[in-house]
Structures are given as structure tokens and as C-alpha cells.
Design an enzyme around this catalytic site. Sequence first.
Site, PDB file in Angstrom:
ATOM      1  N   CYS A 118       0.818  -1.220   0.000  1.00 21.95           N
ATOM      2  CA  CYS A 118       0.000   0.000   0.000  1.00 21.95           C
ATOM      3  C   CYS A 118       0.849   1.267   0.000  1.00 21.95           C
ATOM      4  CB  CYS A 118      -0.955   0.015   1.190  1.00 21.95           C
ATOM      5  SG  CYS A 118      -2.088  -1.374   1.188  1.00 21.95           S
ATOM      6  N   HIS A 259      -2.760   7.618   3.031  1.00 21.04           N
ATOM      7  CA  HIS A 259      -3.300   6.342   2.549  1.00 21.04           C
ATOM      8  C   HIS A 259      -4.639   6.098   3.233  1.00 21.04           C
ATOM      9  CE1 HIS A 259      -3.859   2.240   1.537  1.00 21.04           C
ATOM     10  NE2 HIS A 259      -3.420   1.729   2.669  1.00 21.04           N
ATOM     11  N   ASN A 289     -10.041   0.641   0.865  1.00 22.15           N
ATOM     12  CA  ASN A 289      -8.579   0.625   0.770  1.00 22.15           C
ATOM     13  C   ASN A 289      -8.181   0.110  -0.618  1.00 22.15           C
ATOM     14  OD1 ASN A 289      -5.863   0.075   0.917  1.00 22.15           O
ATOM     15  ND2 ASN A 289      -5.946  -0.864   2.960  1.00 22.15           N
TER      16      ASN A 289
HETATM   17  O1  UT7 Z   1      -3.295  -0.790   3.813  1.00 21.97           O
HETATM   18  C1  UT7 Z   1      -2.802  -1.267   5.028  1.00 21.97           C
HETATM   19  C2  UT7 Z   1      -3.537  -2.448   5.410  1.00 21.97           C
HETATM   20  N1  UT7 Z   1      -4.360  -2.601   6.485  1.00 21.97           N
HETATM   21  C3  UT7 Z   1      -4.771  -1.784   7.464  1.00 21.97           C
HETATM   22  O2  UT7 Z   1      -4.466  -0.649   7.571  1.00 21.97           O
HETATM   23  C4  UT7 Z   1      -5.641  -2.393   8.501  1.00 21.97           C
HETATM   24  C5  UT7 Z   1      -5.324  -1.985   9.907  1.00 21.97           C
HETATM   25  N2  UT7 Z   1      -6.284  -2.532  10.846  1.00 21.97           N
HETATM   26  C6  UT7 Z   1      -7.586  -2.154  10.890  1.00 21.97           C
HETATM   27  O3  UT7 Z   1      -8.001  -1.307  10.095  1.00 21.97           O
HETATM   28  C7  UT7 Z   1      -8.482  -2.772  11.928  1.00 21.97           C
HETATM   29  O4  UT7 Z   1      -7.711  -3.557  12.802  1.00 21.97           O
HETATM   30  C8  UT7 Z   1      -9.637  -3.631  11.317  1.00 21.97           C
HETATM   31  C9  UT7 Z   1     -10.659  -2.716  10.641  1.00 21.97           C
HETATM   32  C10 UT7 Z   1      -9.070  -4.608  10.327  1.00 21.97           C
HETATM   33  C11 UT7 Z   1     -10.364  -4.383  12.419  1.00 21.97           C
HETATM   34  O5  UT7 Z   1     -10.822  -3.515  13.420  1.00 21.97           O
HETATM   35  P1  UT7 Z   1     -10.598  -3.913  14.962  1.00 21.97           P
HETATM   36  O6  UT7 Z   1     -11.263  -2.861  15.771  1.00 21.97           O
HETATM   37  O7  UT7 Z   1      -9.123  -4.112  15.160  1.00 21.97           O
HETATM   38  O8  UT7 Z   1     -11.424  -5.226  15.081  1.00 21.97           O
HETATM   39  P2  UT7 Z   1     -10.948  -6.694  15.514  1.00 21.97           P
HETATM   40  O9  UT7 Z   1     -10.096  -7.297  14.471  1.00 21.97           O
HETATM   41  O10 UT7 Z   1     -10.416  -6.623  16.914  1.00 21.97           O
HETATM   42  O11 UT7 Z   1     -12.310  -7.452  15.581  1.00 21.97           O
HETATM   43  C12 UT7 Z   1     -13.320  -7.097  16.517  1.00 21.97           C
HETATM   44  C13 UT7 Z   1     -14.468  -8.053  16.358  1.00 21.97           C
HETATM   45  C14 UT7 Z   1     -14.044  -9.524  16.368  1.00 21.97           C
HETATM   46  O12 UT7 Z   1     -15.063 -10.236  17.033  1.00 21.97           O
HETATM   47  P3  UT7 Z   1     -14.867 -10.679  18.576  1.00 21.97           P
HETATM   48  O13 UT7 Z   1     -13.652 -11.518  18.596  1.00 21.97           O
HETATM   49  O14 UT7 Z   1     -14.702  -9.388  19.329  1.00 21.97           O
HETATM   50  O15 UT7 Z   1     -16.131 -11.399  18.864  1.00 21.97           O
HETATM   51  C15 UT7 Z   1     -14.061  -9.918  14.918  1.00 21.97           C
HETATM   52  O16 UT7 Z   1     -14.323 -11.293  14.727  1.00 21.97           O
HETATM   53  O17 UT7 Z   1     -15.094  -7.848  15.079  1.00 21.97           O
HETATM   54  C16 UT7 Z   1     -15.197  -9.101  14.393  1.00 21.97           C
HETATM   55  N3  UT7 Z   1     -15.104  -8.838  12.962  1.00 21.97           N
HETATM   56  C17 UT7 Z   1     -16.161  -8.485  12.218  1.00 21.97           C
HETATM   57  N4  UT7 Z   1     -17.467  -8.332  12.533  1.00 21.97           N
HETATM   58  C18 UT7 Z   1     -18.284  -7.966  11.549  1.00 21.97           C
HETATM   59  C19 UT7 Z   1     -13.993  -8.850  12.171  1.00 21.97           C
HETATM   60  N5  UT7 Z   1     -14.346  -8.520  10.917  1.00 21.97           N
HETATM   61  C20 UT7 Z   1     -15.669  -8.289  10.928  1.00 21.97           C
HETATM   62  C21 UT7 Z   1     -16.599  -7.916   9.941  1.00 21.97           C
HETATM   63  N6  UT7 Z   1     -17.886  -7.759  10.296  1.00 21.97           N
HETATM   64  N7  UT7 Z   1     -16.231  -7.660   8.665  1.00 21.97           N
END
Ligand code: UT7
Length: 332
Positions: A118, A259, A289
Site C-alpha cells: 500500500c 493512505h 482501501n
Molecule cells: O493498507 C494497510 C492495510 N491494512 C490496514 O491498515 C488495517 C489496519 N487494521 C484495521 O483497520 C483494523 O484492525 C480492522 C478494521 C481490520 C479491524 O478492526 P478492529 O477494531 O481491530 O477489530 P478486531 O479485528 O479486533 O475485531 C473485533 C471483532 C471480532 O469479534 P470478537 O472476537 O470481538 O467477537 C471480529 O471477529 O469484530 C469481528 N469482525 C467483524 N465483525 C463484523 C472482524 N471482521 C468483521 C466484519 N464484520 N467484517
Amino acid sequence: MALKSCGYGILGMGMFAPEQVVTNADIEKIVDTTDEWIVTRSGIRERRKIAADEATSDMGLRAARNAMADAGVEAEELDLIIFCTFSPDYGCPSTACVIQDQLGIGGKCGAFDLNAACSGWAYGMSTAMAFLKSGMYKKILVIGADAVTRYLDERDRSTYVLFGDGAGAAVLGETGEDRGFVGQFLIADGTMGQELIIYDSGTRKKTEAQEAKSPYPIYMNGKEVFRFATKALGESLQGALDDAGQGLKMEDIDLLVPHQANMRIIDSAAKRMNIDPEKIYMNIDRYGNTSAASVPIALTEAIERGRLKQGDTLGLVAFGGGLTAAASIWIW
Ligand code: UT7
């Protein structure tokens, strides 16, 4: 004292977004997620998806033509094409060579692909500036394009909802000292390479341990990438300001184009860097993204929407797989 550039900079910008719009409501029908989760966790409302019979170069070519028209530069004038992507058309030839052929200038200039995920286009802009500053080349086309949806798996909701496809491009050349490039900074931390990885896209076969961690084409440790990004955004931008010298400070930046990976990452980094959110251009709600395309798409839109005026100090900053980050400072 007025800020001075190195005499080279951006002559024109262009972008291309595929026609197909995929809304969060569309995604709700495919994976176990909700519009509310996607919007509150990332800021994304819709993204674009490349057509089944198209490839990354098709998007890149359209963005390149738009940038060349904006710059008033003909293909024959280009000395070099840098195509920044981690989703090339082929392993070989490079997507840059595909573009060179499509522009009708086969054999007439250098062309290569650059992969910094990215951060790719931001890395490409620094690379192009090094060629220009050395006097080796006069006009360079830098394209950032990715078709990340090709790597997504419907069973992995954690990545499926975040990415979209698109392309952006810049033509760089002589601008005079009142406009153009003033400084840059690149970061790479290979120790965190496994935190964001696309399997089976190169020569290394996926191991059993990796398969157990993620049976999907992409693995992303969202929390680790998030943590890295909020820190690396500030570090790379400060590095670029220091490289620019001339007493430039964070508060001198008139427009920051980051980004577009996650609204919350930008909010949190902006607080850390003490940058007024009004000075930050965001369009993540409409494109998601788009990886290497994200900064050039956002910059093209920001220009079209009149967010930059002559003499403004512009900051560009990106982060991504590698893990990597890159920033640069320009006088508009
Ligand atoms: O270009 C560079 C690449 N990437 C990035 O910049 C990504 C950087 N990271 C992020 O943007 C965030 O970490 C995410 C948006 C990917 C995730 O947000 P988060 O607040 O860190 O959520 P999480 O991964 O801790 O997940 C929280 C909950 C989990 O459920 P439990 O374990 O709390 O029950 C996940 O299973 O959300 C759940 N979850 C979803 N729920 C609904 C994960 N993906 C989804 C989804 N829809 N799509």
C-alpha cells in the site's frame, strides 16, 4: 523566507475507478457482517470492483492517460515508467512494460514495477524524484494501481470488507523552484512481514503453520498493522519534514493526503501528530482501501475539488505491507 523545491515535481495527476460499485449492503449479502460494523470500524461505505475480464494494467492505463492529459505531456516525452503494485497482470512481463506497449512507446523508455504494497506509489514518487534530482531523466510516469479484490475470499470477513480496486498516476518533471518536491522519508520493517501477507503469489509455498493461521489468500493481523500505522504515519511525515529542512514543521502542512486504509487510523495519527483534521483529505467512504492507488486517487480528487492552491505545502503519506511507510512534502 519562501520555501524552495528542488526544481522538479508533479506536472499532472489522474485517476481511474472501475464502474462496479459494491456497497456495504451488497457485502452484507455475501459475508457475515453489517454496514454498522464496517462504517464504525473503518469508515468505508462502498468500494469499486474490477470487471472479470480486466486486469490491473487496464486501470493503470486509464489513470496514466488522465495524468498525461492533465500534465500536457505526450507518451513520447516519457523517460521512465514506474508501475507500483502488488497485484501485477503477470509475474513477467512487468505491468510497466505492458503499459509502455499500450501507450505506443515500446522500446522508447525504461519501465519497471515497484512493490511496496500500500506504500507503493509513495515509494515510487521518492524513487522517481531520485532519478529527476540526479539529472538522469526529465519526465517520469508513476502509476499506483491494485486489484486487491482478486485476492479476497468470501469466507474471510476481516479482509473482505476493507479493500477495493483502482488506479492513480502522476507525471513528474521540471517545475521550477517555486513548486515541486522538497523532502521524503521511507520506512520498512521486514521483521513484521508476516503481519500482512499474500500467500502463493510468489515462489514461497504456503507452510502448514501459515495455512493453520489463515486458509485464505490474504492474512492480515489488523491490530498489529493498526498499531504500526498510527506510529509510522507520524514518523515518516516527520522524517520527510526533516529531510525538507528549511525549518518546516508539522503545522506548516496545508493539506495532508494519507493512505486511505481506516478512518480510525487517520484520526488517531492526526491526534498524535497534532494535525487539524480539516487539513486531511479523506475519501475512504467511497473507495475503501485501494492499496497503491489510494494516495494518487485521493490527491487527484483533492485537486479537482479545489483543496490545493498555488504555494500550499502538501504532505503525502502511506503505510502498508512489508511493513512499510513513506512520506513526502511538496510545494503546490
Ligand atoms: O493498507 C494497510 C492495510 N491494512 C490496514 O491498515 C488495517 C489496519 N487494521 C484495521 O483497520 C483494523 O484492525 C480492522 C478494521 C481490520 C479491524 O478492526 P478492529 O477494531 O481491530 O477489530 P478486531 O479485528 O479486533 O475485531 C473485533 C471483532 C471480532 O469479534 P470478537 O472476537 O470481538 O467477537 C471480529 O471477529 O469484530 C469481528 N469482525 C467483524 N465483525 C463484523 C472482524 N471482521 C468483521 C466484519 N464484520 N467484517
